[in-house]
Each structure stands twice: as C-alpha cells, then as structure tokens.
Enzyme design. Structure first.
Site, PDB file in Angstrom:
ATOM      1  N   SER A  39      24.950   6.488  -1.412  1.00 47.16           N
ATOM      2  CA  SER A  39      23.918   7.521  -1.288  1.00 47.16           C
ATOM      3  C   SER A  39      22.585   6.958  -1.732  1.00 47.16           C
ATOM      4  O   SER A  39      22.527   5.960  -2.465  1.00 47.16           O
ATOM      5  CB  SER A  39      24.305   8.704  -2.187  1.00 47.16           C
ATOM      6  OG  SER A  39      23.197   9.552  -2.379  1.00 47.16           O
TER       7      SER A  39
ATOM      8  N   TYR B 266      28.116  13.454  -9.213  1.00 44.77           N
ATOM      9  CA  TYR B 266      27.880  12.794  -7.918  1.00 44.77           C
ATOM     10  C   TYR B 266      27.069  11.519  -8.119  1.00 44.77           C
ATOM     11  O   TYR B 266      27.435  10.444  -7.624  1.00 44.77           O
ATOM     12  CB  TYR B 266      27.134  13.764  -6.993  1.00 44.77           C
ATOM     13  CG  TYR B 266      26.842  13.241  -5.611  1.00 44.77           C
ATOM     14  CD1 TYR B 266      27.826  13.242  -4.629  1.00 44.77           C
ATOM     15  CD2 TYR B 266      25.572  12.772  -5.267  1.00 44.77           C
ATOM     16  CE1 TYR B 266      27.559  12.786  -3.336  1.00 44.77           C
ATOM     17  CE2 TYR B 266      25.293  12.318  -3.986  1.00 44.77           C
ATOM     18  CZ  TYR B 266      26.292  12.329  -3.031  1.00 44.77           C
ATOM     19  OH  TYR B 266      26.019  11.873  -1.752  1.00 44.77           O
TER      20      TYR B 266
HETATM   21  N1  LIG Z   1      24.427  14.604   3.817  1.00 42.78           N
HETATM   22  C1  LIG Z   1      23.678  13.845   3.092  1.00 42.78           C
HETATM   23  O1  LIG Z   1      22.469  14.083   2.951  1.00 42.78           O
HETATM   24  C2  LIG Z   1      24.259  12.632   2.407  1.00 42.78           C
HETATM   25  C3  LIG Z   1      23.379  11.751   1.782  1.00 42.78           C
HETATM   26  C4  LIG Z   1      23.878  10.632   1.154  1.00 42.78           C
HETATM   27  C5  LIG Z   1      25.234  10.389   1.161  1.00 42.78           C
HETATM   28  N2  LIG Z   1      26.080  11.266   1.761  1.00 42.78           N
HETATM   29  C6  LIG Z   1      27.496  10.939   1.719  1.00 42.78           C
HETATM   30  O2  LIG Z   1      28.050  10.984   3.002  1.00 42.78           O
HETATM   31  C7  LIG Z   1      29.426  11.320   2.918  1.00 42.78           C
HETATM   32  C8  LIG Z   1      29.723  12.432   3.894  1.00 42.78           C
HETATM   33  O3  LIG Z   1      29.056  13.589   3.452  1.00 42.78           O
HETATM   34  P1  LIG Z   1      28.547  14.737   4.441  1.00 42.78           P
HETATM   35  O4  LIG Z   1      27.112  14.919   4.174  1.00 42.78           O
HETATM   36  O5  LIG Z   1      29.012  14.465   5.809  1.00 42.78           O
HETATM   37  O6  LIG Z   1      29.290  15.981   3.800  1.00 42.78           O
HETATM   38  P2  LIG Z   1      30.369  17.002   4.370  1.00 42.78           P
HETATM   39  O7  LIG Z   1      29.986  17.492   5.721  1.00 42.78           O
HETATM   40  O8  LIG Z   1      30.560  17.986   3.278  1.00 42.78           O
HETATM   41  O9  LIG Z   1      31.666  16.113   4.548  1.00 42.78           O
HETATM   42  C9  LIG Z   1      32.508  15.769   3.498  1.00 42.78           C
HETATM   43  C10 LIG Z   1      33.829  15.347   4.082  1.00 42.78           C
HETATM   44  O10 LIG Z   1      34.703  14.949   3.012  1.00 42.78           O
HETATM   45  C11 LIG Z   1      35.955  15.610   3.183  1.00 42.78           C
HETATM   46  N3  LIG Z   1      36.576  15.834   1.870  1.00 42.78           N
HETATM   47  C12 LIG Z   1      36.031  16.435   0.784  1.00 42.78           C
HETATM   48  N4  LIG Z   1      36.933  16.491  -0.210  1.00 42.78           N
HETATM   49  C13 LIG Z   1      38.067  15.919   0.265  1.00 42.78           C
HETATM   50  C14 LIG Z   1      39.359  15.693  -0.278  1.00 42.78           C
HETATM   51  N5  LIG Z   1      39.683  16.081  -1.528  1.00 42.78           N
HETATM   52  N6  LIG Z   1      40.283  15.090   0.488  1.00 42.78           N
HETATM   53  C15 LIG Z   1      39.986  14.708   1.754  1.00 42.78           C
HETATM   54  N7  LIG Z   1      38.788  14.888   2.324  1.00 42.78           N
HETATM   55  C16 LIG Z   1      37.841  15.490   1.591  1.00 42.78           C
HETATM   56  C17 LIG Z   1      35.617  16.914   3.897  1.00 42.78           C
HETATM   57  O11 LIG Z   1      36.711  17.362   4.676  1.00 42.78           O
HETATM   58  P3  LIG Z   1      37.734  18.551   4.299  1.00 42.78           P
HETATM   59  O12 LIG Z   1      36.946  19.626   3.603  1.00 42.78           O
HETATM   60  O13 LIG Z   1      38.275  18.963   5.628  1.00 42.78           O
HETATM   61  O14 LIG Z   1      38.761  17.906   3.432  1.00 42.78           O
HETATM   62  C18 LIG Z   1      34.511  16.466   4.847  1.00 42.78           C
HETATM   63  O15 LIG Z   1      35.074  15.926   6.024  1.00 42.78           O
HETATM   64  C19 LIG Z   1      29.697  11.669   1.461  1.00 42.78           C
HETATM   65  O16 LIG Z   1      30.261  10.584   0.782  1.00 42.78           O
HETATM   66  C20 LIG Z   1      28.316  11.942   0.924  1.00 42.78           C
HETATM   67  O17 LIG Z   1      28.233  11.699  -0.448  1.00 42.78           O
HETATM   68  C21 LIG Z   1      25.625  12.389   2.385  1.00 42.78           C
END
Ligand SMILES: NC(=O)c1ccc[n+]([C@@H]2O[C@H](COP(=O)([O-])OP(=O)(O)OC[C@H]3O[C@@H](n4cnc5c(N)ncnc54)[C@H](OP(=O)(O)O)[C@@H]3O)[C@@H](O)[C@H]2O)c1
Length: 263
Positions: free
Chosen positions: A150, A165
C-alpha cells in the site's frame, strides 16, 4: 537479442493464484494475468462473487476456478493451495492481494481489529508464500510472488486511522525483501506493488456509492496527479512483475499511486 512482446510479457502455460479476487483490485489482478495468458485460481470467502469473476475470466480464453477459503485459517489455506494444484496444476505465480483495513483510532483499536489485520495482511501472505515456494523450490523452475502492499506501507495513513493496517502493510514490504533475498537462488522473485487510492469496497462509503467526499478531496489534494486510481491502472504493473520482462527484478516495491509517495 530481439524479444517479442509475447516473450517479454506472455504468461501462456502459467498458473496463478490470486487472493482476495471476489472484489476490487483482486478482480483486476486476476484479469490482468488472464489477459497475458495465465490460468487463474481466484480465492476469497464469497463463492457467488468468485463464480461471477471466474466466468468473466474464462471468457478471455483461459481456465479459471473459484476457491473458497478464509485466509485467517491455516487449514483452509493449505487445502486451498492443494485444490488449485489438483485442478490447474503447479502454481507459478502467487498474488497475495487480500487485505482488510479495520478502522479505529489507535487508542480505541480493539484487539480483534489488530489480530484480524495481522492474520489476513501479514500471516496469510507469509504462509501462502512459504507453501507455494516449497513447491517451486522442489520443482526447481522458479516462480513469481507479488505482494500487494500500500502507499501507507512506508508512511503513516494521513486519511484514515488504520494502525493495524499500516503496521501490517509496512511488515509486508519488509517481508517481501526478506523472502526475495532468501529465495533468489531458487529463481523465485518476490516483489510488491504499492497502490495509491482506488475506489473499492475497502474505500467506498455505501452512502455515497463512492469514497466519502471529505476523504476523497483529501486523497486528491495529496496525490500529485490530483485523482484516485482508475480501473485497469494496476494491470500493467502486475503483468510486468509476473512475466519474463522482470526476470532480474526482486525485492522491489513498485508504487502505482499517482505520485502519492513521491513527495
Ligand atoms: N483500494 C485501495 O485504495 C487500496 C490501496 C492500497 C492497497 N490496497 C490493497 O489492495 C488489496 C485489495 O484491496 P481492495 O481495495 O480491492 O479491497 P476489497 O474490495 O475490500 O477486497 C478485499 C478482498 O480480500 C478478500 N478478503 C478479505 N478478508 C479475507 C479473508 N479472511 N479470507 C479470504 N479473503 C479475504 C475479500 O473477499 P471476501 O470478502 O469475499 O473474502 C476481497 O476479495 C488489499 O490488500 C488492500 O490493502 C487497496
């Protein structure tokens, strides 16, 4: 030596496992690998969402299977990896994308909000990488591991209160470097992508169907490009780190953040 685009970025015949691929960035990462020709296993807890993603990915002409697992349960991880190996074969590319960001001011953060972030954001990526690397080392063919960190991996989060986080994403970056150095001799590269702000379930406020205007304004103001990331803008970074084009790149953190960490 002249190389074709296919030689550089093609992933035909490769198998990838992408965690957290039921929504958000994980869906984009899974599609990116499929576009480059890889078969993909998409892992998360919500089966119906995964089935939809798998159908979309299969329309790109590759195989895709949904794998239901809770990443905070080691037994489920072990079973999930075996399931991928049985259905699609050896795993060549692991993308540790799943992540959670419990919101609470540090002085009020509950123990379970700390523990769940450690389990999903740090322990699961390590255990999955270890399990997959053991098999890669056994085969002697190398492989690719990409951890999704991140823009708050190296600095504090100035938008949301996310002690667990921020700590785990910082840990994931240094874990990336450690694994990269330990496994370099096995031809396994371990790199990280550090995304800036993207509207996903993690950041969208359902009341607005978008990031809360107050936070969005701040994100835009603090991002040199003056905007959030858009769908598709992470695909190239992953294809690069998963493909032959990055064969001499390991232990790196590739920021895709509109310049967030540049100032
Ligand atoms: N969006 C941003 O601005 C941003 C910025 C920097 C980094 N990131 C990183 O990018 C990655 C993806 O995030 P996103 O923004 O796409 O968020 P998101 O839409 O909330 O996706 C999170 C994913 O993780 C899965 N997940 C959560 N807990 C889980 C568990 N216990 N077991 C299995 N799967 C689990 C969720 O699926 P289920 O609920 O179906 O299990 C979902 O598919 C993360 O690592 C996040 O930290 C995001």
């Amino acid at each position: 030596m002249t190389k074709s685009l296919q030689d550089l970025f093609g992933l035909n015949g490769k198998t990838a496992l992408v965690t957290g691929a039921s929504s958000g960035l994980g869906v984009e990462f899974a599609k990116a690998l499929a576009v480059a020709g890889a078969d993909v296993a998409v892992l998360a807890r919500r089966l119906e969402r995964l089935k939809g993603v798998a159908k979309e990915i299969e329309s790109l002409g590759v195989r895709c299977i949904p794998i239901v697992a809770d990443l905070s349960e080691w037994a489920q991880l072990e079973r999930a990896v075996s399931e991928v190996e049985e259905s699609l074969g050896k795993i060549d590319i692991l993308v540790n994308n799943a992540g959670i960001a419990p919101l609470a001011r540090a002085e009020k953060m509950r123990r379970d909000q700390w523990d769940s972030a450690v389990a999903v954001n740090l322990t699961a990526p390590f255990l999955l990488a270890q399990r997959v690397a053991q098999s890669m080392i056994g085969r002697g063919e190398g492989g690719r591991i990409v951890n999704i960190a991140s823009s708050v991996s190296g600095v504090a989060n100035s938008i949301y209160p996310t002690a667990s986080y921020s700590a785990t994403k910082g840990g994931l970056v240094n874990l990336t470097r450690q694994l990269a150095t330990e496994w370099a001799r096995h031809k396994i590269t371990v790199n990280a992508i550090a995304p800036g702000w993207f509207p996903t379930e993690m950041s969208i406020d359902p009341r607005y169907g978008d990031v809360h205007p107050k936070y969005k304004e701040k994100m835009e103001a603090l991002t040199p490009m003056g905007r959030l990331g858009e769908e598709g803008e992470l695909m190239g970074a992953l294809i690069y780190l998963a493909s032959p084009a990055s064969s001499f790149v390991t232990g790196a953190v590739l920021a895709v953040d509109g310049g967030w960490t540049a100032w």
